[in-house]
Write a protein that holds these residues in place. Sequence first.
Motif, PDB file in Angstrom:
ATOM      1  N   ARG A 193       0.714  -1.343  -0.078  1.00 20.14           N
ATOM      2  CA  ARG A 193       0.180  -0.044  -0.100  1.00 20.14           C
ATOM      3  C   ARG A 193       0.983   1.424   0.012  1.00 20.14           C
ATOM      4  O   ARG A 193       0.343   2.390  -0.633  1.00 20.14           O
ATOM      5  N   ALA A 194       2.124   1.213   0.672  1.00 22.45           N
ATOM      6  CA  ALA A 194       2.964   2.366   0.698  1.00 22.45           C
ATOM      7  C   ALA A 194       3.236   2.879  -0.771  1.00 22.45           C
ATOM      8  O   ALA A 194       3.340   4.124  -1.418  1.00 22.45           O
ATOM      9  N   THR A 195       3.859   1.643  -1.765  1.00 20.81           N
ATOM     10  CA  THR A 195       4.085   1.863  -2.900  1.00 20.81           C
ATOM     11  C   THR A 195       2.652   2.452  -3.709  1.00 20.81           C
ATOM     12  O   THR A 195       2.949   3.242  -4.804  1.00 20.81           O
ATOM     13  N   LEU A 196       1.615   1.964  -3.537  1.00 21.65           N
ATOM     14  CA  LEU A 196       0.594   2.521  -4.247  1.00 21.65           C
ATOM     15  C   LEU A 196       0.289   3.937  -3.914  1.00 21.65           C
ATOM     16  O   LEU A 196      -0.011   4.824  -4.868  1.00 21.65           O
ATOM     17  N   ARG A 197       0.555   4.304  -2.683  1.00 17.99           N
ATOM     18  CA  ARG A 197       0.105   5.707  -2.209  1.00 17.99           C
ATOM     19  C   ARG A 197       0.936   6.729  -2.955  1.00 17.99           C
ATOM     20  O   ARG A 197       0.692   7.630  -3.301  1.00 17.99           O
ATOM     21  N   GLN A 198       2.213   6.232  -3.111  1.00 17.55           N
ATOM     22  CA  GLN A 198       3.279   6.876  -3.908  1.00 17.55           C
ATOM     23  C   GLN A 198       2.841   7.094  -5.437  1.00 17.55           C
ATOM     24  O   GLN A 198       2.997   8.470  -5.854  1.00 17.55           O
ATOM     25  N   ALA A 199       2.524   6.207  -6.012  1.00 16.98           N
ATOM     26  CA  ALA A 199       1.722   6.390  -7.240  1.00 16.98           C
ATOM     27  C   ALA A 199       0.642   7.311  -7.376  1.00 16.98           C
ATOM     28  O   ALA A 199       0.494   8.130  -8.371  1.00 16.98           O
ATOM     29  N   LEU A 200      -0.201   6.925  -6.363  1.00 20.44           N
ATOM     30  CA  LEU A 200      -1.514   7.846  -6.295  1.00 20.44           C
ATOM     31  C   LEU A 200      -1.120   9.070  -6.146  1.00 20.44           C
ATOM     32  O   LEU A 200      -1.916  10.183  -6.782  1.00 20.44           O
ATOM     33  N   GLU A 201      -0.150   9.400  -5.205  1.00 20.28           N
ATOM     34  CA  GLU A 201       0.137  11.018  -4.936  1.00 20.28           C
ATOM     35  C   GLU A 201       0.797  11.607  -6.234  1.00 20.28           C
ATOM     36  O   GLU A 201       0.768  12.776  -6.409  1.00 20.28           O
ATOM     37  N   GLN A 202       1.688  10.674  -7.128  1.00 21.40           N
ATOM     38  CA  GLN A 202       2.250  11.249  -8.386  1.00 21.40           C
ATOM     39  C   GLN A 202       1.280  11.622  -9.233  1.00 21.40           C
ATOM     40  O   GLN A 202       1.357  12.724  -9.918  1.00 21.40           O
ATOM     41  N   LEU A 203       0.086  10.726  -9.452  1.00 24.83           N
ATOM     42  CA  LEU A 203      -0.905  11.174 -10.498  1.00 24.83           C
ATOM     43  C   LEU A 203      -1.801  12.318  -9.889  1.00 24.83           C
ATOM     44  O   LEU A 203      -2.235  12.969 -10.876  1.00 24.83           O
ATOM     45  N   GLU A 204      -2.015  12.479  -8.706  1.00 23.70           N
ATOM     46  CA  GLU A 204      -2.524  13.662  -8.229  1.00 23.70           C
ATOM     47  C   GLU A 204      -1.751  14.770  -8.356  1.00 23.70           C
ATOM     48  O   GLU A 204      -2.292  16.039  -9.116  1.00 23.70           O
ATOM     49  N   LEU A 205      -0.184  14.757  -8.460  1.00 21.26           N
ATOM     50  CA  LEU A 205       0.433  15.817  -8.725  1.00 21.26           C
ATOM     51  C   LEU A 205       0.329  16.232 -10.124  1.00 21.26           C
ATOM     52  O   LEU A 205       0.329  17.413 -10.476  1.00 21.26           O
ATOM     53  N   GLU A 206       0.021  15.399 -10.802  1.00 21.42           N
ATOM     54  CA  GLU A 206       0.163  15.496 -12.388  1.00 21.42           C
ATOM     55  C   GLU A 206      -1.381  15.915 -12.893  1.00 21.42           C
ATOM     56  O   GLU A 206      -1.585  16.350 -14.140  1.00 21.42           O
ATOM     57  N   GLY A 207      -2.227  15.991 -12.053  1.00 20.09           N
ATOM     58  CA  GLY A 207      -3.611  16.393 -12.306  1.00 20.09           C
ATOM     59  C   GLY A 207      -4.512  15.149 -12.856  1.00 20.09           C
ATOM     60  O   GLY A 207      -5.500  15.618 -13.335  1.00 20.09           O
ATOM     61  N   ARG A 208      -4.116  14.090 -12.773  1.00 20.71           N
ATOM     62  CA  ARG A 208      -4.843  13.116 -13.227  1.00 20.71           C
ATOM     63  C   ARG A 208      -5.887  12.625 -12.059  1.00 20.71           C
ATOM     64  O   ARG A 208      -6.961  11.922 -12.477  1.00 20.71           O
ATOM     65  N   LEU A 209      -5.663  12.703 -10.958  1.00 15.28           N
ATOM     66  CA  LEU A 209      -6.564  12.376  -9.956  1.00 15.28           C
ATOM     67  C   LEU A 209      -6.732  13.319  -8.941  1.00 15.28           C
ATOM     68  O   LEU A 209      -6.114  14.580  -8.802  1.00 15.28           O
ATOM     69  N   GLN A 210      -7.877  13.251  -8.284  1.00 20.98           N
ATOM     70  CA  GLN A 210      -8.382  14.310  -7.209  1.00 20.98           C
ATOM     71  C   GLN A 210      -8.749  13.788  -6.227  1.00 20.98           C
ATOM     72  O   GLN A 210      -9.430  12.784  -6.269  1.00 20.98           O
ATOM     73  N   ARG A 211      -8.273  13.895  -4.830  1.00 23.52           N
ATOM     74  CA  ARG A 211      -8.683  13.532  -3.592  1.00 23.52           C
ATOM     75  C   ARG A 211      -9.500  14.537  -2.990  1.00 23.52           C
ATOM     76  O   ARG A 211      -9.275  15.505  -2.662  1.00 23.52           O
ATOM     77  N   ARG A 212     -10.990  14.130  -2.637  1.00 28.17           N
ATOM     78  CA  ARG A 212     -12.079  14.887  -2.315  1.00 28.17           C
ATOM     79  C   ARG A 212     -12.719  14.357  -1.100  1.00 28.17           C
ATOM     80  O   ARG A 212     -12.796  13.107  -0.826  1.00 28.17           O
ATOM     81  N   ARG A 213     -12.620  15.252  -0.067  1.00 26.87           N
ATOM     82  CA  ARG A 213     -13.068  14.835   1.290  1.00 26.87           C
ATOM     83  C   ARG A 213     -14.319  14.381   1.282  1.00 26.87           C
ATOM     84  O   ARG A 213     -15.279  14.759   0.511  1.00 26.87           O
ATOM     85  N   GLY A 214     -14.442  13.013   2.023  1.00 30.91           N
ATOM     86  CA  GLY A 214     -16.040  12.481   2.130  1.00 30.91           C
ATOM     87  C   GLY A 214     -16.071  11.799   0.848  1.00 30.91           C
ATOM     88  O   GLY A 214     -17.372  11.107   0.802  1.00 30.91           O
ATOM     89  N   VAL A 215     -15.483  11.760  -0.232  1.00 29.74           N
ATOM     90  CA  VAL A 215     -15.701  11.014  -1.435  1.00 29.74           C
ATOM     91  C   VAL A 215     -14.864  10.104  -1.784  1.00 29.74           C
ATOM     92  O   VAL A 215     -15.191   8.764  -2.077  1.00 29.74           O
ATOM     93  N   GLY A 216     -13.468  10.312  -1.587  1.00 31.68           N
ATOM     94  CA  GLY A 216     -12.630   9.415  -2.131  1.00 31.68           C
ATOM     95  C   GLY A 216     -11.642  10.038  -3.214  1.00 31.68           C
ATOM     96  O   GLY A 216     -11.701  10.985  -3.652  1.00 31.68           O
ATOM     97  N   THR A 217     -10.926   8.936  -3.865  1.00 26.98           N
ATOM     98  CA  THR A 217     -10.174   9.456  -4.925  1.00 26.98           C
ATOM     99  C   THR A 217     -10.739   9.373  -6.229  1.00 26.98           C
ATOM    100  O   THR A 217     -11.330   8.353  -6.637  1.00 26.98           O
TER     101      THR A 217
END
Length: 253
Positions: free
Chosen positions: A49-73
Amino acid sequence: MGTTQLESVPEPKYWHLRTVLSEALDSEFTVGEVLPNERELAARFGVARATLRQALEQLELEGRLQRRRGVGTTVAPPRVGVAVGTGQHAWPGTADDAWEPVDCAPTAPPAAVADALGTGREEPVHTVRRSRVTHGQPVAAELLYVPSASVPELTAIESPSGAARARAVLRELQRGDLERRDSAVELGSAGAGDAKELDRLPGAPVLVVTTRYLAGGRTAALSVATYRADTCRLTFGDSGDVEIHHGPQTRAS
């Protein structure tokens, strides 16, 4: 969905996972769709899961993903095109303008703005605040500074405060003959006010687009627009519509 195991690769595992996830976003998910939880994704790709979080954080930084409170990624919407060339010869507030007026108040502008406008540093100017939203998410905030000399007939217009006052200033500004507009772009960090308006943390990267509107041989208005760096694409439209895409793959067309 099937299970995809990651083979041993020379690049960091999280970076390879980011590439695999990016391809999955393009082929399996739609804008606004909520991704499975971290446990399910980690199991699917056979990573910690630590590896996954790194990948998700990178995609969020690139604007591919958004983390929304109460909703998720969720899958982020396409980037907003920001035209910074001089090909667009129009005042702000025209019919095809994507900005929405929020309010307007007479305020003394920052010293640099006052110098650009040629007004006294303590002289109030009409400060129009506007916002830009796409797919229900705020992507930019703007302060448009308009000196009184640029809207001489404004006092004859019955316009209350707030958005109605902002629209009145924009309408009056459009009566002038625009000679040209010049734009400049800088990378900056979101201050507390911009961060709140753009739903980002203070210090988040932003693009600051400063535009001067020239008429009668002087700066008739000056715009300072702050864009979320993770949601924008700069477009230089004067020669061949060259676009710079700040995404997983940079390309020019």
